[in-house]
Every structure is written in structure tokens, then in C-alpha cells.
Design an enzyme around this catalytic site. Structure first.
Site, short mmCIF file in Angstrom:
data_model
loop_
_atom_site.label_atom_id
_atom_site.label_comp_id
_atom_site.label_asym_id
_atom_site.label_seq_id
_atom_site.Cartn_x
_atom_site.Cartn_y
_atom_site.Cartn_z
NE ARG A 233 1.89 59.14 -42.64
CZ ARG A 233 0.86 59.78 -43.20
NH1 ARG A 233 0.03 59.12 -44.00
NH2 ARG A 233 0.65 61.05 -42.98
CG HIS A 281 0.39 58.25 -49.68
ND1 HIS A 281 1.35 58.27 -48.69
CD2 HIS A 281 -0.69 58.85 -49.12
CE1 HIS A 281 0.88 58.86 -47.61
NE2 HIS A 281 -0.37 59.23 -47.85
P1 NDP Z 1 -7.27 60.63 -35.66
O1 NDP Z 1 -6.24 61.25 -34.81
O2 NDP Z 1 -8.59 61.31 -35.81
O3 NDP Z 1 -7.60 59.15 -35.13
C1 NDP Z 1 -6.64 58.27 -34.70
C2 NDP Z 1 -7.30 57.00 -34.21
O4 NDP Z 1 -6.28 56.03 -33.94
C3 NDP Z 1 -8.09 57.19 -32.91
O5 NDP Z 1 -9.25 56.39 -32.91
C4 NDP Z 1 -7.12 56.67 -31.85
O6 NDP Z 1 -7.73 56.13 -30.68
C5 NDP Z 1 -6.46 55.55 -32.61
N1 NDP Z 1 -5.15 55.23 -32.01
C6 NDP Z 1 -4.07 56.02 -31.87
N2 NDP Z 1 -3.07 55.37 -31.23
C7 NDP Z 1 -3.55 54.14 -30.96
C8 NDP Z 1 -3.03 53.00 -30.31
N3 NDP Z 1 -1.80 53.01 -29.76
N4 NDP Z 1 -3.80 51.90 -30.19
C9 NDP Z 1 -5.06 51.88 -30.71
N5 NDP Z 1 -5.63 52.93 -31.34
C10 NDP Z 1 -4.89 54.04 -31.46
O7 NDP Z 1 -6.58 60.39 -37.09
P2 NDP Z 1 -7.28 60.38 -38.53
O8 NDP Z 1 -8.40 59.42 -38.50
O9 NDP Z 1 -7.56 61.77 -38.98
O10 NDP Z 1 -6.06 59.85 -39.45
C11 NDP Z 1 -5.52 58.57 -39.23
C12 NDP Z 1 -4.30 58.35 -40.14
O11 NDP Z 1 -4.68 58.09 -41.48
C13 NDP Z 1 -3.34 59.53 -40.29
O12 NDP Z 1 -2.52 59.68 -39.15
C14 NDP Z 1 -2.55 59.13 -41.51
O13 NDP Z 1 -1.43 58.35 -41.14
C15 NDP Z 1 -3.52 58.26 -42.30
N6 NDP Z 1 -3.92 58.91 -43.56
C16 NDP Z 1 -3.62 58.29 -44.75
C17 NDP Z 1 -4.01 58.84 -45.95
C18 NDP Z 1 -3.76 58.15 -47.22
O14 NDP Z 1 -3.96 58.75 -48.30
N7 NDP Z 1 -3.34 56.91 -47.22
C19 NDP Z 1 -4.71 60.13 -46.01
C20 NDP Z 1 -4.98 60.69 -44.71
C21 NDP Z 1 -4.59 60.09 -43.54
P3 NDP Z 1 -8.61 57.06 -29.69
O15 NDP Z 1 -9.90 57.32 -30.45
O16 NDP Z 1 -8.82 56.20 -28.51
O17 NDP Z 1 -7.81 58.30 -29.44
C1 OXD Z 2 -2.29 62.47 -44.87
C2 OXD Z 2 -1.86 61.65 -45.97
O1 OXD Z 2 -1.84 62.25 -43.75
O2 OXD Z 2 -2.06 62.03 -47.13
O3 OXD Z 2 -3.13 63.37 -45.08
O4 OXD Z 2 -1.32 60.56 -45.76
#
Ligand code: NDP
Ligand code: OXD
Length: 318
Positions: A233, A281
């Protein structure tokens, strides 16, 4: 028990998105839930009759009127676009996990990584000066990649890049062991990881803990000239700190798919920076067809008041 004359209705869905096609989602969901009714902004409906909200964002105050609401289902993998204060504490929230979204994120990450790995960014600049610049290619095993966020998307990207031969390591909140990809945790783990990586890909969720994590302090720990890729983000990044880090040479270049303000304003210095590539995005995109089975299952679970798939921990924010 329904009487023979009773008509089965519901679940009643409220759908709201400026990015997704309501028609395509209705079509895809109806294949799994034939009696589903879907209402959009502008339709006449009683908020008190709504069972489930399927939303990207939602107007202030609306969900509070949905007294029968059993779940809020995000149309994005992230939920940070939703104001938690707008979602009643009793209502569970789930994020979207969709195979199309995952695959498009993998494609994007690989495209950006290969662009840097094969110096296409340098050759694009040399080409515009008609300059024949020979830079020998490296082996993929000689490029190391850090993935910040090893969840649904980060892990899939890590495995794909690892299969390409890159040296891939991750960073997550909780320490883990026994996985094919080495994973770091904690502030020290993050500093160590970025100091040993040529390309750093951020795919963290935006939470109170991760906001502004891509900042000056972290950039100073980067292996000198390493590349940054932000597909998490925009609010993960402190824009001014990136500009300073590029000027100082701590960061060599950046590809940014997300911005603090979207669309990125035309006056923003990122647009004209020679070492920044902006994409609008587009890294990941879900498809109603592939996502509908999971979304429909979550609607069924909400109706039965069961734990949702991909449930968000409201306290952690992801
Ligand atoms: P998940 O919830 O599956 O994974 C989140 C990961 O982040 C986990 O490994 C978690 O650790 C880690 N995490 C969370 N908080 C912390 C922290 N404080 N310190 C270190 N690690 C942390 O999310 P997704 O993989 O499904 O999605 C991730 C993000 O990708 C979304 O929230 C969104 O913002 C972004 N996104 C962007 C898109 C784009 O088009 N640019 C499209 C889709 C998503 P743990 O495994 O230990 O819980
Ligand atoms: C999502 C994104 O969170 O598009 O799916 O960023």
C-alpha cells in the site's frame, strides 16, 4: 420449514465498489447462490434487511444501519481501504483470496524483478541516448530478493521467484521454520534481510505496525543501490524518504504500484524521477469468476454464523 407457497429469498447482499463490476459479480455469485439478491447504492432497499456486505469501500455510517449484517467481505486482499470504525465490532470481516489475484501478483513481481535483474531499466536509458552500453547478465542465483510479508501473496511470489532460481528470503510478523523459504522476523531481522538483498519487494498489509515502514531508517540499511518494489500500500512508504534515499544512493531505483494518494497527483516528483517507475495499482487483479466460489462459501458461512474463510483479526488489522 418453508410452506409450499413461501418463496425462498436471500441471502441479501449489499455490494459497493468503484473498481469492480457489480454485474459481473452478481452473475458469478448467482451461479453458486441462485436465490441471492444484490443491492447497490442508488437501489431502493431496507438496510435492516441486508445479510452480508461485499465491498471495496463503503459510505460513512451505512453499515451501522444494517442491523442484521452478518459479515463484511472485502473485494480486495487488503482491508485497509475500509475504515474499521465503520464496521460494527460484532461483525466479522474477511479479505479476498483469489487464484487470479495471486497469479497476477506473481506475474507482476516476476516482470519487475527480471527487468532489474536483466538491466532493462539501464538499457532503456542508454537506448534513449543511442548509447551501446554492455552490461554482462548475472545468473538468477546471484540476485537476492527480500519479500516483506509472507502471507497468501508474499509466499506465492517467493516460491515463484525461487523456482526461477533467485535467492529468495522473506520477512513476516511471526518467526517460522521448516518452510522452503527462509523467513526473518523482528526489526533486527528486517534490517539484516534488506542489507543482504538486491531487490526488496513489499507485499505487507497496511496496519498500525506496518504504516511508514519503508522509511529513511530502513533505506539506510539497504544493500547500497538495491531496488525497491512496493506492491503493498502507498502508506507503507514515506515518499520524501525514498527521494532522499535515491539521491544518497542507498536505494538504486524503485517500482511503485501503489501510492499515498491514488491516482498519484501529476505534480508529484515521483513521476519525473529517472529511477522511479510508477504503475497504476495494477499488480494484482481478482476475477469474479475465479473468486466467486470462495466469496459464496463465505456468504453461506456468514448465514450460518460460522467462522469465515480468510477472516481478518480486527485487532491486528490483517
Ligand atoms: P496476508 O494476510 O495473507 O499476509 C500478510 C503477511 O504480512 C503475513 O506474512 C504477515 O505475517 C505479514 N505481516 C503482517 N504484519 C506484519 C508486521 N507487523 N511485521 C512483519 N510482517 C507482518 O495478506 P496477503 O498476502 O493476502 O496480502 C498482502 C497485501 O498485499 C494486502 O494487504 C494488500 O495491501 C496488498 N495487495 C496489493 C495489490 C496490488 O494490486 N498492488 C493486490 C492485492 C493485495 P505472519 O505470516 O507472521 O502473520
Ligand atoms: C487488493 C488490492 O487489496 O487490489 O486486493 O490492492
Amino acid at each position: 420449514m418453508l410452506s409450499s407457497t413461501a418463496v425462498e429469498v436471500g441471502p441479501r447482499i449489499y455490494f459497493s465498489s468503484t473498481l469492480d463490476s457489480a454485474q459481473a459479480w452478481k452473475h458469478a455469485l448467482s451461479a453458486h447462490l441462485p436465490s441471492l439478491e444484490m443491492y447497490l447504492d442508488g437501489d431502493e432497499f431496507d438496510p435492516e434487511s441486508i445479510d452480508v456486505a461485499v465491498v471495496w469501500t463503503v459510505a460513512n455510517g451505512l453499515l451501522q444501519h444494517m442491523t442484521r449484517l452478518k459479515a463484511v467481505l472485502s473485494l480486495g486482499a487488503g482491508v485497509s481501504q475500509l475504515d474499521p470504525a465503520q464496521i460494527p465490532a460484532r461483525v466479522p470481516l474477511a479479505r479476498l483470496v483469489d487464484v487470479t489475484l495471486t497469479h497476477t501478483m506473481i506475474d507482476y513481481a516476476r516482470a519487475v524483478v527480471f527487468r532489474y535483474h536483466r538491466n532493462l531499466d539501464l538499457f532503456a536509458k542508454a537506448s534513449s541516448d543511442a548509447y551501446w552500453e554492455f552490461v554482462a547478465p548475472k545468473r538468477t542465483m546471484d540476485t537476492s530478493i527480500a519479500i516483506l510479508g509472507m502471507g497468501e501473496l508474499g509466499s506465492a511470489i517467493a516460491l515463484a521467484l525461487s523456482a526461477d532460481g533467485f535467492e529468495v528470503r522473506g520477512w513476516a510478523r511471526r518467526p517460522r521454520s521448516g518452510s522452503d523459504i527462509q523467513c526473518f522476523a523482528g526489526d533486527d531481522g528486517l534490517a539484516l534481510l534488506v542489507s543482504q538483498s538486491d531487490i526488496v519487494i513489499n507485499v505487507l498489509p497496511l496496519t498500525n505496525e506496518t504504516k511508514a515502514i519503508l522509511n529513511r531508517e530502513l533505506f539506510r540499511c539497504f544493500r547500497r543501490g538495491a531496488k525497491l518494489v512496493n506492491i503493498g500500500r502507498g502508506q507503507h512508504l514515506v515518499d520524501a524518504d525514498l527521494l532522499d534515499a535515491l539521491a544518497a544512493g542507498w536505494v538504486g531505483a524503485a517500482t511503485l504500484d501503489v501510492a499515498n494518494v491514488e491516482p498519484l497527483p501529476q505534480s508529484h516528483p515521483f513521476w519525473r524521477h529517472p529511477d522511479i517507475l510508477i504503475t497504476p495499482h495494477v499488480a494484482g487483479l481478482s476475477s469474479p469468476d475465479s473468486a466467486a466460489p470462495v466469496m459464496a462459501e463465505n456468504i453461506r458461512r456468514a448465514m450460518r454464523r460460522e467462522v469465515l474463510l480468510n477472516n481478518v483479526d480486527r485487532a491486528l488489522g490483517y
